[in-house]
Write a protein that holds these residues in place. Structure first.
Motif, PDB file in Angstrom:
ATOM      1  N   LYS A   1     -11.157  12.978  -1.063  1.00  0.00           N
ATOM      2  CA  LYS A   1     -10.013  13.668  -1.930  1.00  0.00           C
ATOM      3  C   LYS A   1     -10.199  13.759  -3.467  1.00  0.00           C
ATOM      4  CE  LYS A   1      -6.851  11.099   1.078  1.00  0.00           C
ATOM      5  NZ  LYS A   1      -5.716   9.893   1.028  1.00  0.00           N
ATOM      6  N   ASN A   2      -9.868  14.829  -3.656  1.00  0.00           N
ATOM      7  CA  ASN A   2      -9.829  15.219  -5.166  1.00  0.00           C
ATOM      8  C   ASN A   2      -8.855  14.459  -6.084  1.00  0.00           C
ATOM      9  OD1 ASN A   2     -10.689  16.530  -7.595  1.00  0.00           O
ATOM     10  ND2 ASN A   2      -9.678  18.582  -6.999  1.00  0.00           N
ATOM     11  N   THR A   3      -9.236  12.980  -6.115  1.00  0.00           N
ATOM     12  CA  THR A   3      -8.256  12.447  -7.001  1.00  0.00           C
ATOM     13  C   THR A   3      -9.106  11.231  -7.418  1.00  0.00           C
ATOM     14  OG1 THR A   3      -6.210  11.082  -7.145  1.00  0.00           O
ATOM     15  CG2 THR A   3      -7.251  11.271  -5.113  1.00  0.00           C
ATOM     16  N   SER A   4      -8.526  10.632  -8.611  1.00  0.00           N
ATOM     17  CA  SER A   4      -9.316   9.400  -9.122  1.00  0.00           C
ATOM     18  C   SER A   4      -8.521   8.171  -8.384  1.00  0.00           C
ATOM     19  CB  SER A   4      -8.912   9.214 -10.644  1.00  0.00           C
ATOM     20  OG  SER A   4      -7.930   9.493 -11.060  1.00  0.00           O
ATOM     21  N   HIS A   5      -7.345   8.575  -7.740  1.00  0.00           N
ATOM     22  CA  HIS A   5      -6.546   7.423  -6.859  1.00  0.00           C
ATOM     23  C   HIS A   5      -7.005   7.586  -5.411  1.00  0.00           C
ATOM     24  CE1 HIS A   5      -3.427   7.386 -10.034  1.00  0.00           C
ATOM     25  NE2 HIS A   5      -4.388   6.744 -10.777  1.00  0.00           N
ATOM     26  N   ALA A   6      -8.286   7.493  -5.138  1.00  0.00           N
ATOM     27  CA  ALA A   6      -8.628   7.627  -3.753  1.00  0.00           C
ATOM     28  C   ALA A   6      -8.586   6.270  -2.739  1.00  0.00           C
ATOM     29  CB  ALA A   6      -9.963   8.210  -3.642  1.00  0.00           C
ATOM     30  N   THR A   7      -8.511   5.268  -3.508  1.00  0.00           N
ATOM     31  CA  THR A   7      -8.701   3.996  -2.734  1.00  0.00           C
ATOM     32  C   THR A   7      -7.469   3.099  -3.129  1.00  0.00           C
ATOM     33  OG1 THR A   7      -9.716   2.598  -4.389  1.00  0.00           O
ATOM     34  CG2 THR A   7     -11.160   3.784  -2.831  1.00  0.00           C
ATOM     35  N   LEU A   8      -7.146   2.105  -2.348  1.00  0.00           N
ATOM     36  CA  LEU A   8      -6.115   1.163  -2.710  1.00  0.00           C
ATOM     37  C   LEU A   8      -6.192   0.343  -3.927  1.00  0.00           C
ATOM     38  CD1 LEU A   8      -3.500  -0.456  -1.776  1.00  0.00           C
ATOM     39  CD2 LEU A   8      -4.806  -2.012  -0.529  1.00  0.00           C
ATOM     40  N   GLN A   9      -7.512   0.224  -4.236  1.00  0.00           N
ATOM     41  CA  GLN A   9      -7.708  -0.607  -5.508  1.00  0.00           C
ATOM     42  C   GLN A   9      -7.124   0.229  -6.797  1.00  0.00           C
ATOM     43  OE1 GLN A   9      -9.486  -3.742  -6.210  1.00  0.00           O
ATOM     44  NE2 GLN A   9      -8.124  -3.378  -8.033  1.00  0.00           N
TER      45      GLN A   9
ATOM     46  N   GLU B   1       0.873  -1.266   0.123  1.00  0.00           N
ATOM     47  CA  GLU B   1       0.175   0.061   0.063  1.00  0.00           C
ATOM     48  C   GLU B   1       0.889   1.210   0.035  1.00  0.00           C
ATOM     49  OE1 GLU B   1      -4.013   1.556   2.157  1.00  0.00           O
ATOM     50  OE2 GLU B   1      -3.099  -0.363   3.085  1.00  0.00           O
ATOM     51  N   MET B   2       1.915   1.139   0.646  1.00  0.00           N
ATOM     52  CA  MET B   2       2.814   2.280   0.821  1.00  0.00           C
ATOM     53  C   MET B   2       3.477   2.650  -0.673  1.00  0.00           C
ATOM     54  SD  MET B   2       4.590   1.866   4.604  1.00  0.00           S
ATOM     55  CE  MET B   2       5.530   3.468   4.529  1.00  0.00           C
ATOM     56  N   TYR B   3       3.887   1.294  -1.289  1.00  0.00           N
ATOM     57  CA  TYR B   3       4.590   1.779  -2.742  1.00  0.00           C
ATOM     58  C   TYR B   3       3.539   2.153  -3.625  1.00  0.00           C
ATOM     59  CZ  TYR B   3       7.773   0.838  -6.527  1.00  0.00           C
ATOM     60  OH  TYR B   3       8.443   1.018  -7.583  1.00  0.00           O
ATOM     61  N   CYS B   4       2.305   1.668  -3.636  1.00  0.00           N
ATOM     62  CA  CYS B   4       1.161   2.257  -4.193  1.00  0.00           C
ATOM     63  C   CYS B   4       0.997   3.625  -4.076  1.00  0.00           C
ATOM     64  CB  CYS B   4       0.138   1.461  -4.215  1.00  0.00           C
ATOM     65  SG  CYS B   4      -0.232  -0.495  -4.676  1.00  0.00           S
ATOM     66  N   GLU B   5       1.202   3.900  -2.970  1.00  0.00           N
ATOM     67  CA  GLU B   5       0.874   5.474  -2.701  1.00  0.00           C
ATOM     68  C   GLU B   5       1.970   6.389  -3.157  1.00  0.00           C
ATOM     69  OE1 GLU B   5      -0.230   9.389  -1.357  1.00  0.00           O
ATOM     70  OE2 GLU B   5      -1.501   7.381  -1.607  1.00  0.00           O
ATOM     71  N   LEU B   6       3.187   5.850  -3.231  1.00  0.00           N
ATOM     72  CA  LEU B   6       4.446   6.422  -3.845  1.00  0.00           C
ATOM     73  C   LEU B   6       4.373   6.560  -5.256  1.00  0.00           C
ATOM     74  CD1 LEU B   6       7.418   7.721  -3.379  1.00  0.00           C
ATOM     75  CD2 LEU B   6       8.109   5.274  -3.648  1.00  0.00           C
ATOM     76  N   ILE B   7       4.089   5.640  -5.903  1.00  0.00           N
ATOM     77  CA  ILE B   7       4.059   5.630  -7.416  1.00  0.00           C
ATOM     78  C   ILE B   7       2.900   6.382  -7.949  1.00  0.00           C
ATOM     79  CG2 ILE B   7       3.787   4.205  -9.413  1.00  0.00           C
ATOM     80  CD1 ILE B   7       6.574   4.243  -7.841  1.00  0.00           C
ATOM     81  N   SER B   8       1.582   6.412  -7.153  1.00  0.00           N
ATOM     82  CA  SER B   8       0.490   6.925  -7.868  1.00  0.00           C
ATOM     83  C   SER B   8       0.203   8.546  -7.612  1.00  0.00           C
ATOM     84  CB  SER B   8      -0.957   5.959  -7.476  1.00  0.00           C
ATOM     85  OG  SER B   8      -1.002   6.295  -6.103  1.00  0.00           O
TER      86      SER B   8
ATOM     87  N   HIS C   1      -6.509  11.787 -11.596  1.00  0.00           N
ATOM     88  CA  HIS C   1      -7.169  12.825 -12.389  1.00  0.00           C
ATOM     89  C   HIS C   1      -7.871  13.818 -11.267  1.00  0.00           C
ATOM     90  CE1 HIS C   1      -9.449  15.051 -15.257  1.00  0.00           C
ATOM     91  NE2 HIS C   1     -10.757  14.873 -14.446  1.00  0.00           N
ATOM     92  N   LYS C   2      -7.896  15.015 -11.376  1.00  0.00           N
ATOM     93  CA  LYS C   2      -8.455  15.948 -10.512  1.00  0.00           C
ATOM     94  C   LYS C   2      -9.480  16.584 -10.942  1.00  0.00           C
ATOM     95  CE  LYS C   2      -4.381  16.257  -7.481  1.00  0.00           C
ATOM     96  NZ  LYS C   2      -4.906  15.826  -6.186  1.00  0.00           N
ATOM     97  N   LEU C   3     -10.467  16.981 -10.335  1.00  0.00           N
ATOM     98  CA  LEU C   3     -11.643  18.072 -10.752  1.00  0.00           C
ATOM     99  C   LEU C   3     -10.888  19.427 -10.506  1.00  0.00           C
ATOM    100  CD1 LEU C   3     -15.062  16.696  -9.417  1.00  0.00           C
ATOM    101  CD2 LEU C   3     -14.250  16.986 -11.669  1.00  0.00           C
TER     102      LEU C   3
ATOM    103  N   LYS D   1      -4.736   2.721  -6.693  1.00  0.00           N
ATOM    104  CA  LYS D   1      -3.450   2.978  -6.702  1.00  0.00           C
ATOM    105  C   LYS D   1      -2.694   1.732  -7.222  1.00  0.00           C
ATOM    106  CE  LYS D   1      -3.936   5.983  -2.761  1.00  0.00           C
ATOM    107  NZ  LYS D   1      -3.903   6.287  -1.318  1.00  0.00           N
ATOM    108  N   TYR D   2      -3.495   0.664  -6.614  1.00  0.00           N
ATOM    109  CA  TYR D   2      -2.750  -0.853  -7.282  1.00  0.00           C
ATOM    110  C   TYR D   2      -2.937  -0.779  -8.573  1.00  0.00           C
ATOM    111  CZ  TYR D   2      -2.467  -5.606  -7.770  1.00  0.00           C
ATOM    112  OH  TYR D   2      -2.007  -7.056  -8.182  1.00  0.00           O
ATOM    113  N   ASP D   3      -4.030  -0.489  -9.268  1.00  0.00           N
ATOM    114  CA  ASP D   3      -4.396  -0.650 -10.633  1.00  0.00           C
ATOM    115  C   ASP D   3      -3.372   0.164 -11.359  1.00  0.00           C
ATOM    116  OD1 ASP D   3      -6.753  -2.191 -10.451  1.00  0.00           O
ATOM    117  OD2 ASP D   3      -8.059  -0.921 -10.438  1.00  0.00           O
ATOM    118  N   PHE D   4      -3.288   1.372 -10.926  1.00  0.00           N
ATOM    119  CA  PHE D   4      -2.169   2.500 -11.531  1.00  0.00           C
ATOM    120  C   PHE D   4      -0.830   1.634 -11.518  1.00  0.00           C
ATOM    121  CE2 PHE D   4       0.736   5.870 -11.376  1.00  0.00           C
ATOM    122  CZ  PHE D   4       0.588   6.495 -12.662  1.00  0.00           C
ATOM    123  N   LEU D   5      -0.420   1.121 -10.449  1.00  0.00           N
ATOM    124  CA  LEU D   5       0.903   0.439 -10.176  1.00  0.00           C
ATOM    125  C   LEU D   5       1.063  -0.674 -11.301  1.00  0.00           C
ATOM    126  CD1 LEU D   5       3.810   0.213  -8.758  1.00  0.00           C
ATOM    127  CD2 LEU D   5       2.520  -1.421  -7.200  1.00  0.00           C
ATOM    128  N   MET D   6      -0.034  -1.461 -11.391  1.00  0.00           N
ATOM    129  CA  MET D   6      -0.050  -2.755 -12.155  1.00  0.00           C
ATOM    130  C   MET D   6       0.082  -2.219 -13.710  1.00  0.00           C
ATOM    131  SD  MET D   6       0.518  -5.393 -10.623  1.00  0.00           S
ATOM    132  CE  MET D   6       1.490  -4.517  -9.746  1.00  0.00           C
TER     133      MET D   6
END
Length: 566
Positions: free
Chosen positions: A357-365, A299-306, A311-313, A367-372
């Protein structure tokens, strides 16, 4: 009395010493040991000492062992109710702050360097090659510059009239450029070196000993001990347990990249250091917590990479959206008949809206999808950590985080969860090696050659690994072929037609290699096939250790084949 030559992080010490504190002489018991905090128990009836509520002692405390006269120096100490707790203990009469060289000995390093060696023994002599490849690399850390190289110490002890013991110890020597070490700096740097090589080898290493010396004055020397966790004295078990041995690093010329990447990327301090305890077979606490520690690292690495990539409004639009959502809840509360509990729930929902949060990377899922998406498809296939696996570890994470009982995949069994943990750990190790500077193909080769228990338990995709590393040849056969009845563990014969660029299975020769070779008298399958064919018909004969025959989109493994080229 045991003669102490060095301070070793694996030994326990109980030493009677005399020392001076606040101008008075005292006698006490200095205790140090494996994974323990050093203490100096003062033998006194002085109430000012016995009931002192933690006092920092700025000066060094020089303790002299009664009987031997050996000096132990306590640094950065504190006194609390008759006991002194030093941050560091050094051995030796010299207490000058002039050390610019340290030598760090880690468990598992000498075993790794020596594990592949053999020896020659005759009636006249015993021979063993003691040479070792050397490296030297410069790196920066915390605005300081250092140079690190490996060194080897060999000693022979006479343990009897006709018996000698040869001790080989490989260590790392680190020189600070144009300055001297502080003891805290030695501690931090030696622990970083331990973590680095734990990650590279794939085992939880420990600091065995640390020597301090001066490049300008060879008479200044000491050794150091401080509170530090220790794992097994032989962490790797066997040389093949290492994920990456030193031969690979020398062959790929990666020493400079490894040190510079490790010490320049904060992910190794903030994230990857957390993997080291998971590389030990020492489980702490409940099994859910051991798995959760690996999930948190992901989870920490997903947060770092993502971070910063979602995307933000528009900020004005996002604030307006939150305001409208809050107003909906407020109006609902005013217009509906609600209980006190209902109103409390609505207020909690309003609080949750404020935390959006104003981001499309709000959840672990997310962030993980972005990392993959940023991870090579080939390596994802090799490791085989699936969406179903991720769903299971996410469910476990949420269960532990919310304090609910987790229901295992197989009732009463945790086998599946532990297998997924190992697979996740391999995925994280891939990211570690990638950040250290290894290529994807190099990492796949490491995973293929090692017999590391975590890698073996993870059940990696052998076919994907063979394709990526080139360990096996993938051959698409022309036309319709029937391979029913062929034994995958017996060699087959493939004909390559250069004119048509086509591969064909030779049924006649394959039948003979599978059924007649072992009783033919030929020890080499190549010689057996040569005896069956015309030399003028084929331009080349090649033995393949491992091949996959591709038939109608399906890949079939065979352990051994003869490839004849027309």
């Amino acid at each position: 009395m045991i003669k102490i030559k060095e301070l070793n992080f694996f030994d326990d010490y109980q030493i009677t010493v005399q020392f001076e504190l606040d101008g008075d002489e005292y006698i006490g018991s200095l205790a140090m040991g494996r994974s323990k905090i050093p203490t100096l128990q003062i033998n006194t009836n002085n109430p000012a000492i016995l009931f002192d509520e933690r006092r920092c002692i700025s000066s060094q405390i020089i303790c002299q062992e009664i009987g031997s006269g050996k000096h132990f120096i306590l640094h950065d100490s504190s006194l609390w109710r008759g006991i002194i707790y030093p941050e560091f203990v050094t051995l030796g009469a010299e207490h000058h702050e002039l050390y610019d060289v340290i030598e760090v000995s880690l468990t598992g390093i000498s075993e790794q360097c020596e594990g592949w060696r053999s020896y020659e023994l005759s009636q006249d002599e015993f021979k063993r090659d003691l040479r070792v490849d050397k490296f030297s690399s410069d790196f920066s850390f915390n605005d300081n510059k250092y140079r690190i190289n490996n060194t080897r110490n060999v000693s022979v002890d006479q343990i009897g009239l006709s018996a000698q013991s040869i001790k080989i110890q490989d260590s790392f020597v680190i020189k600070k450029i144009n300055s001297d070490f502080s003891l805290k700096e030695v501690k931090d740097l030696s622990q970083e070196i331990r973590n680095l090589f734990s990650l590279v080898l794939g085992g939880a290493l420990s600091i065995r000993s640390i020597y301090l010396s001066s490049s300008l004055n060879k008479t200044f020397h000491s050794c150091l001990i401080f509170p530090c966790i220790t794992y097994k004295s032989n962490p790797m078990g066997s040389v093949r347990q290492a994920i990456c041995d030193f031969n690979n690093i020398f062959r790929w010329q990666l020493w400079d990249a490894i040190f510079n990447n490790y010490f320049s990327k904060e992910s190794f301090r903030d994230i990857w250091c957390r993997i080291v305890p998971s590389l030990s077979d020492k489980l702490i606490g409940y099994w859910e917590h051991n798995i959760l520690s690996v999930v948190v690292t992901l989870e920490m690495y997903c947060e770092l990479i993502s971070k910063g990539h979602g995307h933000k409004l528009n900020t004005v639009q996002f604030k307006a959206l939150k305001k409208q959502l809050t107003e909906v809840l407020t109006n609902f509360e005013k217009t509906e008949e609600l209980s006190i509990d209902d109103i409390s729930l609505i207020h909690d929902l309003a609080g949750a809206i404020k935390q959006l949060k104003n981001t499309s990377h709000a959840t672990l899922q997310n962030k993980y999808d972005f990392l993959m998406e940023r991870t090579s498809l080939q390596m994802r296939d090799v490791i085989g950590f699936s969406e179903a696996d991720f769903t299971i570890i996410k469910k476990l994470r949420n269960s532990v985080a919310h304090g609910t009982m987790y229901k295992t995949v197989e009732e009463g069994e945790i086998t599946k969860e532990l297998e997924i943990k190992d697979k996740l750990l391999v995925l994280l190790m891939y990211f570690v090696f990638n950040e250290l500077g290894f290529s994807d193909i190099q990492i796949a080769q490491l995973f293929d050659r090692t017999r590391n228990e975590i890698i073996m338990r993870a059940g990696l995709n052998e076919k994907a690994r063979d394709r990526m590393t080139g360990n096996a040849k993938f051959i698409t056969l022309a036309g319709m072929v029937n391979i029913d009845g062929l034994k995958y563990y017996q060699p087959i014969v493939i004909i390559y037609d250069q004119d048509g660029d086509e591969y064909h299975l030779d049924d006649r020769l394959t039948h003979k290699t599978q059924n007649e070779w072992h009783s033919s008298g030929f020890s080499d399958i190549r010689d057996f096939v040569k005896s069956l064919i015309s030399k003028d018909l084929y331009s080349n004969l090649e033995y393949l250790n491992k091949i996959y025959l591709v038939l109608q989109g399906q890949e079939h493994l065979f352990m051994g084949a003869i490839l004849l080229t027309k």
